[in-house]
Design a protein around this motif. Structure first.
Motif, PDB file in Angstrom:
ATOM      1  N   VAL A  86     -27.425   7.179  25.579  1.00  0.00           N
ATOM      2  CA  VAL A  86     -28.642   7.265  26.349  1.00  0.00           C
ATOM      3  C   VAL A  86     -28.485   8.355  27.287  1.00  0.00           C
ATOM      4  N   ALA A  87     -27.417   8.446  27.903  1.00  0.00           N
ATOM      5  CA  ALA A  87     -27.310   9.711  28.832  1.00  0.00           C
ATOM      6  C   ALA A  87     -27.323  11.175  28.117  1.00  0.00           C
ATOM      7  N   SER A  88     -26.913  11.390  27.151  1.00  0.00           N
ATOM      8  CA  SER A  88     -26.977  12.489  26.320  1.00  0.00           C
ATOM      9  C   SER A  88     -28.340  12.888  25.898  1.00  0.00           C
ATOM     10  N   SER A  89     -29.036  11.762  25.319  1.00  0.00           N
ATOM     11  CA  SER A  89     -30.666  12.012  24.921  1.00  0.00           C
ATOM     12  C   SER A  89     -31.478  12.193  26.288  1.00  0.00           C
ATOM     13  N   LEU A  90     -31.249  11.578  27.335  1.00  0.00           N
ATOM     14  CA  LEU A  90     -31.885  11.849  28.385  1.00  0.00           C
ATOM     15  C   LEU A  90     -31.798  13.456  29.001  1.00  0.00           C
ATOM     16  N   GLU A  91     -30.545  13.861  28.842  1.00  0.00           N
ATOM     17  CA  GLU A  91     -30.434  15.170  29.166  1.00  0.00           C
ATOM     18  C   GLU A  91     -31.034  16.241  28.308  1.00  0.00           C
ATOM     19  N   LEU A  92     -30.992  15.901  27.022  1.00  0.00           N
ATOM     20  CA  LEU A  92     -31.626  16.815  25.904  1.00  0.00           C
ATOM     21  C   LEU A  92     -33.146  16.766  26.250  1.00  0.00           C
ATOM     22  N   ILE A  93     -33.579  15.787  26.486  1.00  0.00           N
ATOM     23  CA  ILE A  93     -35.259  15.659  26.740  1.00  0.00           C
ATOM     24  C   ILE A  93     -35.541  16.545  27.926  1.00  0.00           C
ATOM     25  N   HIS A  94     -34.656  16.591  29.095  1.00  0.00           N
ATOM     26  CA  HIS A  94     -34.914  17.180  30.234  1.00  0.00           C
ATOM     27  C   HIS A  94     -34.645  18.825  29.656  1.00  0.00           C
ATOM     28  N   MET A  95     -33.637  19.167  29.043  1.00  0.00           N
ATOM     29  CA  MET A  95     -33.445  20.419  28.636  1.00  0.00           C
ATOM     30  C   MET A  95     -34.530  20.967  27.802  1.00  0.00           C
ATOM     31  N   ALA A  96     -34.822  20.266  26.774  1.00  0.00           N
ATOM     32  CA  ALA A  96     -36.111  20.770  25.966  1.00  0.00           C
ATOM     33  C   ALA A  96     -37.456  21.103  26.687  1.00  0.00           C
ATOM     34  N   GLY A 156     -26.108  22.955  34.658  1.00  0.00           N
ATOM     35  CA  GLY A 156     -27.230  22.290  35.468  1.00  0.00           C
ATOM     36  C   GLY A 156     -26.341  21.065  36.180  1.00  0.00           C
ATOM     37  N   LYS A 157     -27.019  20.235  36.835  1.00  0.00           N
ATOM     38  CA  LYS A 157     -26.599  19.206  37.623  1.00  0.00           C
ATOM     39  C   LYS A 157     -26.325  18.097  36.842  1.00  0.00           C
ATOM     40  N   ARG A 158     -27.006  17.825  35.620  1.00  0.00           N
ATOM     41  CA  ARG A 158     -26.654  16.744  34.694  1.00  0.00           C
ATOM     42  C   ARG A 158     -26.777  15.385  35.531  1.00  0.00           C
ATOM     43  N   LEU A 159     -27.849  15.323  36.212  1.00  0.00           N
ATOM     44  CA  LEU A 159     -28.375  14.302  37.186  1.00  0.00           C
ATOM     45  C   LEU A 159     -28.786  13.001  36.133  1.00  0.00           C
ATOM     46  N   ARG A 160     -29.469  13.350  35.082  1.00  0.00           N
ATOM     47  CA  ARG A 160     -30.042  12.228  34.471  1.00  0.00           C
ATOM     48  C   ARG A 160     -28.914  11.311  33.703  1.00  0.00           C
ATOM     49  N   PRO A 161     -27.939  12.119  33.117  1.00  0.00           N
ATOM     50  CA  PRO A 161     -26.804  11.396  32.600  1.00  0.00           C
ATOM     51  C   PRO A 161     -25.895  10.354  33.773  1.00  0.00           C
ATOM     52  N   VAL A 162     -25.694  11.167  34.963  1.00  0.00           N
ATOM     53  CA  VAL A 162     -25.045  10.638  36.112  1.00  0.00           C
ATOM     54  C   VAL A 162     -25.766   9.288  36.665  1.00  0.00           C
ATOM     55  N   PHE A 163     -27.137   9.346  36.478  1.00  0.00           N
ATOM     56  CA  PHE A 163     -27.938   8.146  36.946  1.00  0.00           C
ATOM     57  C   PHE A 163     -27.840   7.085  35.997  1.00  0.00           C
ATOM     58  N   ALA A 164     -27.902   7.417  34.532  1.00  0.00           N
ATOM     59  CA  ALA A 164     -27.832   6.412  33.611  1.00  0.00           C
ATOM     60  C   ALA A 164     -26.502   5.814  33.461  1.00  0.00           C
ATOM     61  N   LEU A 165     -25.271   6.501  33.725  1.00  0.00           N
ATOM     62  CA  LEU A 165     -23.954   6.018  33.689  1.00  0.00           C
ATOM     63  C   LEU A 165     -23.739   5.012  35.114  1.00  0.00           C
ATOM     64  N   LEU A 166     -24.246   5.541  36.023  1.00  0.00           N
ATOM     65  CA  LEU A 166     -24.255   4.796  37.478  1.00  0.00           C
ATOM     66  C   LEU A 166     -24.844   3.444  37.530  1.00  0.00           C
ATOM     67  N   ALA A 167     -25.997   3.545  36.901  1.00  0.00           N
ATOM     68  CA  ALA A 167     -26.722   2.374  36.608  1.00  0.00           C
ATOM     69  C   ALA A 167     -26.278   1.205  35.730  1.00  0.00           C
ATOM     70  N   SER A 168     -25.493   1.898  34.489  1.00  0.00           N
ATOM     71  CA  SER A 168     -24.559   0.991  33.706  1.00  0.00           C
ATOM     72  C   SER A 168     -23.568   0.307  34.248  1.00  0.00           C
ATOM     73  N   LYS A 169     -23.036   0.864  35.411  1.00  0.00           N
ATOM     74  CA  LYS A 169     -21.947   0.136  36.041  1.00  0.00           C
ATOM     75  C   LYS A 169     -22.442  -1.141  36.778  1.00  0.00           C
ATOM     76  N   PHE A 170     -23.789  -1.630  36.853  1.00  0.00           N
ATOM     77  CA  PHE A 170     -23.964  -2.787  37.600  1.00  0.00           C
ATOM     78  C   PHE A 170     -23.904  -3.788  36.365  1.00  0.00           C
TER      79      PHE A 170
END
Length: 323
Positions: A69-79, A44-58
């Motif tokens: 946060v990033a792993s939780s979001l990806e798990l919700i998507h997977m489920a 998978g693209k792991r987009l949700r973790p990527v977005f979470a990480l990039l947002a935190s960079k601000f």
């Protein structure tokens, strides 16, 4: 350009999140472990973790916090994908057997429940009530979106408003929440948080519309499943809505859907081809482009940094992706 090249500076952090995902889905029960691991290794693209990480960079970027946060979001998507495959009776995802195909519906549903539970367990590491409220609301809306999709299957009497509300719940809100939660954990100011939320929402809408277009225009090899699978499952997406303006296509589809439980890929293939070759594809793409432009506009409110450049490049990639 490949998507991953737009955020190469996150490679090390994403590797840690991948490791976290593997550790989180571990289960002592063999079937549950194998089913969860199969889903994780399907990629998978792991987009949700990527977005979470990039947002935190601000804000105040702390990997030990944002990884949860990033792993939780990806798990919700997977489920949600595991449950989707049961609802849609899908045997393939990304070209590989689904959990329900390898085991059965019951194992798949329980695997999805298990992954949801692990996501929530992971998120308890975040000590911020507002973050928990946002995640809870997102999960509720995701569930409502799934129910609405089931309710509207094989229903040709839909409109644009119904479709957009459905994809907002099913796709866009989890992506916008990924951005917002990344900002919250990094303690950005509210203006930045709001801009990131809007970016994620508009990106999520555009992403899903492009996904629905590709279901008709990409090859079976590219999709990992037969083209037009969504339509065979009775899902009325944006290209279909526009195609229904053609009376011949509407008549053909109404006839095919008269016995929904008996409809097959072969039955619908001529209609799928007609839709793929119709003006409906370009009309749907224009709607996606409008959301994409709104996503770009949201970035204007953010300070200049490497993450902002990556978000813009991701938007460019998604707007032009072929798969």
């Amino acid at each position: 350009m490949k998507l991953a090249k737009t955020y190469t500076f996150l490679k090390k952090d994403l590797s840690l999140i991948e490791k976290t995902l593997e550790e989180t889905v571990y289960a002592e029960q063999p079937v549950l472990h194998d089913a969860s691991t199969q889903l994780l290794k399907a990629g998978g693209k792991r987009l949700r973790p990527v977005f979470a990480l990039l947002a935190s960079k601000f804000g105040d970027y702390q990997l030990d916090k944002i990884k949860n946060v990033a792993s939780s979001l990806e798990l919700i998507h997977m489920a949600s994908l595991v449950h989707d495959d049961v609802i849609d009776d899908s045997d393939l995802r990304r070209g590989k057997p689904t959990v329900k195909a390898k085991w059965d519906d019951q194992v798949a549903m329980l695997t999805g429940d298990y992954i949801f539970a692990k996501a929530l367990q992971q998120f308890t590491e975040i000590d911020d009530p507002r973050a928990h409220q946002i995640l809870s609301k997102t999960m509720i809306e995701l569930t409502v979106g799934e129910i609405e999709q089931i309710k509207d299957k094989y229903n040709l009497d839909q409109n644009l408003k119904i479709y957009l509300r459905r994809i907002k719940r099913k796709t866009a809100l989890l992506i916008s929440s990924s951005c917002q939660l990344g900002a919250i954990v990094a303690r950005t100011d509210r203006t930045t948080e709001k801009a990131l939320f809007k970016y994620g929402y508009y990106m999520g809408m555009s992403y899903q519309i492009i996904d629905d277009i590709l279901d008709f225009t990409a090859s079976e090899k590219e999709l990992g499943k037969p083209a037009g699978s969504d339509l065979v499952q009775g899902n009325i997406t944006l290209p279909v809505l526009y195609a229904l303006e053609n009376e011949e296509i509407r008549s053909d589809l109404k006839k095919a859907f008269s016995k929904p439980n008996e409809v097959t890929q072969a039955d619908l293939q001529p209609i799928i081809t007609k839709i793929a070759e119709s003006s409906a594809i370009e009309k749907a793409r224009k709607v996606s482009d409008r959301y994409l432009q709104k996503a770009y506009h949201s970035l204007h409110l953010l300070p200049e940094n490497q993450a902002k450049e990556a978000l813009a490049n991701i938007a460019n990639y998604i707007g032009n992706r072929k798969i």
